[in-house]
Design a protein around this motif. Structure first.
Motif, PDB file in Angstrom:
ATOM      1  N   ASN A   1       0.804  -1.194   0.000  1.00 50.52           N
ATOM      2  CA  ASN A   1       0.000   0.000   0.000  1.00 50.52           C
ATOM      3  C   ASN A   1       0.847   1.257   0.000  1.00 50.52           C
ATOM      4  O   ASN A   1       0.380   2.311  -0.404  1.00 50.52           O
ATOM      5  CB  ASN A   1      -0.932  -0.011   1.199  1.00 50.52           C
ATOM      6  CG  ASN A   1      -1.925  -1.132   1.086  1.00 50.52           C
ATOM      7  OD1 ASN A   1      -2.696  -1.193   0.124  1.00 50.52           O
ATOM      8  ND2 ASN A   1      -1.897  -2.053   2.024  1.00 50.52           N
TER       9      ASN A   1
ATOM     10  N   ASN B   1      -3.406   3.577   4.942  1.00 54.08           N
ATOM     11  CA  ASN B   1      -3.173   2.242   5.454  1.00 54.08           C
ATOM     12  C   ASN B   1      -2.124   2.242   6.541  1.00 54.08           C
ATOM     13  O   ASN B   1      -2.216   1.503   7.498  1.00 54.08           O
ATOM     14  CB  ASN B   1      -2.754   1.304   4.322  1.00 54.08           C
ATOM     15  CG  ASN B   1      -3.935   0.986   3.437  1.00 54.08           C
ATOM     16  OD1 ASN B   1      -5.053   0.929   3.920  1.00 54.08           O
ATOM     17  ND2 ASN B   1      -3.668   0.813   2.162  1.00 54.08           N
TER      18      ASN B   1
ATOM     19  N   LEU C   1      -2.512  -4.628   6.356  1.00 54.24           N
ATOM     20  CA  LEU C   1      -3.800  -3.951   6.375  1.00 54.24           C
ATOM     21  C   LEU C   1      -4.217  -3.780   7.828  1.00 54.24           C
ATOM     22  O   LEU C   1      -3.632  -4.381   8.726  1.00 54.24           O
ATOM     23  CB  LEU C   1      -4.858  -4.784   5.631  1.00 54.24           C
ATOM     24  CG  LEU C   1      -4.636  -5.006   4.148  1.00 54.24           C
ATOM     25  CD1 LEU C   1      -5.641  -6.012   3.618  1.00 54.24           C
ATOM     26  CD2 LEU C   1      -4.743  -3.704   3.381  1.00 54.24           C
TER      27      LEU C   1
ATOM     28  N   GLN D   1      -9.919  -3.633   8.167  1.00 52.92           N
ATOM     29  CA  GLN D   1     -10.017  -3.915   6.734  1.00 52.92           C
ATOM     30  C   GLN D   1     -10.181  -5.402   6.480  1.00 52.92           C
ATOM     31  O   GLN D   1     -10.964  -5.824   5.631  1.00 52.92           O
ATOM     32  CB  GLN D   1      -8.775  -3.395   6.022  1.00 52.92           C
ATOM     33  CG  GLN D   1      -8.786  -1.905   5.791  1.00 52.92           C
ATOM     34  CD  GLN D   1      -7.515  -1.441   5.108  1.00 52.92           C
ATOM     35  OE1 GLN D   1      -6.427  -1.543   5.678  1.00 52.92           O
ATOM     36  NE2 GLN D   1      -7.649  -0.939   3.898  1.00 52.92           N
TER      37      GLN D   1
END
Length: 296
Positions: free
Chosen positions: A122, A132, A190, A194
């Motif tokens: 990310n 993130n 994550l 999420q």
DNA sequence: GTATACAGCGATATTACATCA
DNA sequence: CGTGATGTAATATCGCTGTAT
């Protein structure tokens, strides 16, 4: 696909929504093959038991409460084949780079079916990296999704690798306990939220697809029954016409009536159960009525 | 043992956004 | 390029269950 429907014998259709009382979130994934495509799922045949193969590898072992979760295969089994890494990922990013000593991506990882590092995933995405990162620092849980400048949520698109990893996990377990959630989140870089959301949505998608398949199956059942009803109505009309024009059976002596051992009907001759037509059955019924009249 | 408050979780509906034709 | 369709991440809400008191 294995089919288990028998409209004649089974009082209950094998539909997930009929099997489930109410709150069962997922269909039971049984009697299916792996690798069915959506094309195959949309097949137009009248094949019954329509149980989508959405979780090809494992049965659903759902536990209503995390504390009662069964042993987690992907927490205990050795990792599967190492997947290809995202070529867009920074090569320098290694598991150790993000490992805090409780690494979950080691060969003895308690988390993943295959080792993979998403630590830079990310961050490669300039648009989403900051968010993130922030979430993974534990700041973001439920209800605190706005980014630092107070704007509304930004839609994050998970990478293919992340999605694949989650899919693999979902095949192993459709629900997560907190430990699994944290481990997955760490593995994928994550936030736990999420991961949780992804599993929620994945379950919803699974259920939706199963519902679609169930509906399609019911539709085909309805069509088949309608056609059968039409055919039987027509046959009934023919038999009624036959009754008025050819009452031949009324002239048969009662002594010639016998009981067919296969279909347990009174007949002038033992009938062939497989080839017995409805017309002959009708005649048999008439003969049976006649026999009853004679005996009484 | 029962009642109540609370937390945690999953299901579900909906919204917001990304992607593609 | 604009637009609608579609897929999906994220949010909001509700109900259920377990636990502590």
């Amino acid at each position: 696909m294995e089919l288990a429907l028998s409209l004649g014998d089974t009082p209950k259709l094998p539909l997930s929504f009929l099997d489930k009382p109410n709150k069962d979130p997922l269909p039971s994934f049984f009697s299916t093959q792996q690798g069915k495509t959506s094309e195959e799922e949309k097949r137009g045949s009248s094949d019954p038991p329509i149980q989508l193969d959405l979780l090809p590898f494992t049965p659903v072992l759902r536990s209503p409460h995390p504390s009662s979760h069964l042993p987690i295969p992907w927490l205990t089994q050795p990792c599967g084949p190492v997947r290809e890494l995202d070529v867009n990922r920074f090569p320098a990013a290694t598991t150790e780079d993000v490992d805090d000593g409780t690494s979950l991506s080691s060969p003895s990882s308690s988390v993943s079916p295959f080792a993979m590092d998403f630590s830079m995933r990310n961050n490669n995405n300039a648009e989403y990296g900051g968010r993130n990162k922030r979430e993974n620092e534990g700041e973001a849980e439920r209800g605190s999704d706005d980014d630092e400048n107070g704007s509304t949520r930004k839609k994050l698109r998970l990478s293919k690798d992340q999605s694949a990893f989650l899919e693999e996990s979902f095949k192993e377990h459709t629900t997560l306990n907190p430990k699994q959630k944290l481990a997955l989140a760490k593995q994928l870089n994550l936030s736990p939220r999420q991961v949780e959301v992804w599993f929620q949505n994945r379950r919803a998608r699974t259920k939706l697809k199963q519902t679609e398949v169930d509906c399609e199956y019911l539709k085909r059942c309805c069509e088949t029954l309608t056609e059968e009803n039409r055919r039987l109505q027509k046959e009934l009309q023919e038999l009624r016409a036959l009754k008025t024009t050819q009452p031949f059976y009324m002239q048969l002596p009662a002594t010639t009536l016998t009981m067919c051992p296969s279909c347990e009907r009174v007949a002038t001759n033992p009938c062939n159960n497989q080839t017995n037509t409805n017309k002959s059955r009708f005649s048999n019924a008439q003969a049976q009525a006649q026999a009853h009249q004679i005996s009484s």
